[in-house]
Design a protein around this motif. Structure first.
Motif, mmCIF file in Angstrom:
data_model
loop_
_atom_site.group_PDB
_atom_site.id
_atom_site.type_symbol
_atom_site.label_atom_id
_atom_site.label_comp_id
_atom_site.label_asym_id
_atom_site.label_seq_id
_atom_site.Cartn_x
_atom_site.Cartn_y
_atom_site.Cartn_z
ATOM 1 N N ILE A 195 -7.572 -0.763 -4.727
ATOM 2 C CA ILE A 195 -7.048 -0.846 -3.553
ATOM 3 C C ILE A 195 -7.841 -1.859 -2.482
ATOM 4 N N ASN A 197 -6.674 -5.529 -1.132
ATOM 5 C CA ASN A 197 -6.737 -5.880 0.173
ATOM 6 C C ASN A 197 -7.392 -7.126 0.577
ATOM 7 N N ASN A 226 0.652 -1.272 0.003
ATOM 8 C CA ASN A 226 0.103 0.026 -0.023
ATOM 9 C C ASN A 226 0.819 1.215 0.047
#
Length: 258
Positions: free
Chosen positions: A210, A214, A191
């Motif tokens: 993102i 995840n 990240n």
């Protein structure tokens, strides 16, 4: 505060990036003096680090590591001021052309430009560090690497970063008798601002991309730069000689699950 790396000199390439900055901050906290190597200006980062301590603990060095001459100049500066490098962290990388980074679209010239930074630059830095480490009979060389997986990783980036697996093992075997140890951390998704730029360049909604990355991780989130810095600190402080030539895959299970 305990400072086990007091008196040690650390060189971090790609110091201005999301991962590099956290590595620099953590190693300074452990007492090491840090050279912040980056093609971009890192004076602000050096000021932040130095402002936390009574004495300077970092120095910015602008260097294009695709150039052997610039690397030689950087090492001359380090040698003049501190003798040499005790801990080398080969962290710098570029993703390559974001619009054409896979075969067969990428041009040969663009491929070479990426390799000169992602692999050759680390080789040059390592070659320059080894004589000093051999003389002191100790040294740590760390590589920010990539796993042997082509899924989602740009071709030139993969070719360069996966090369660290063999390089770390070769150096460990050849130079362990000189007290030199190597470690490579194999990363997929981290990240950082870079991965957000990549997602945007591919036309994705950044936050959705993102979130998906995840979710693909067994841990429920990507690894973050602070955690990488902590892993590197652990290796830098390791006193067991057999902790050498090790490659550690840290990707939340993505490589083996996808």
């Amino acid at each position: 505060m305990e400072e086990p790396l007091k008196g040690k000199v650390t060189l971090v390439t790609g110091a201005g990036g999301g991962i590099g900055a956290k590595i620099c901050e953590r190693f300074a906290q452990l007492g090491s003096f840090i050279y912040l190597c980056d093609i971009e200006e890192t004076k602000d980062l050096a000021d932040i680090i130095n402002g936390k301590y009574e004495e300077p603990r970092s120095k910015p060095v602008r260097c294009d590591i695709s150039s052997r001459e610039e690397i030689k100049e950087m090492y001359h500066l380090i040698s003049r001021d501190h003798g040499g490098v005790d801990i080398l962290i080969n962290n710098a990388a570029v993703y390559g052309p974001l619009d054409t980074h896979h075969f067969p679209q990428i041009s040969y010239d663009d491929f070479l430009k990426t390799i000169k930074i992602d692999l050759s630059g680390a080789v040059y830095c390592t070659l320059m560090a080894l004589p000093y480490m051999k003389g002191k009979k100790c040294g740590k060389i760390i590589f920010t690497a990539a796993p042997l997986s082509s899924s989602g990783i740009p071709c030139p980036y993969l070719a360069g970063k996966a090369g660290f697996i063999g390089l770390a093992k070769f150096i460990a075997e050849k130079y362990s008798k000189h007290g030199i140890q190597t470690f490579a951390l194999l990363l997929r998704h981290v990240n950082t601002p870079m991965i957000r730029r990549v997602a945007k360049s591919r036309g994705h909604n950044v936050e959705e991309a993102i979130q998906k990355m995840n979710e693909n991780s067994l841990t429920g989130r990507m690894i973050i730069p602070e955690e990488i810095a902590e892993i590197y600190a652990y290796f830098a402080l390791a006193t067991v000689p057999d902790v050498n030539g090790i490659t550690l895959l840290s990707d939340g299970g993505i490589t083996y699950l996808r």
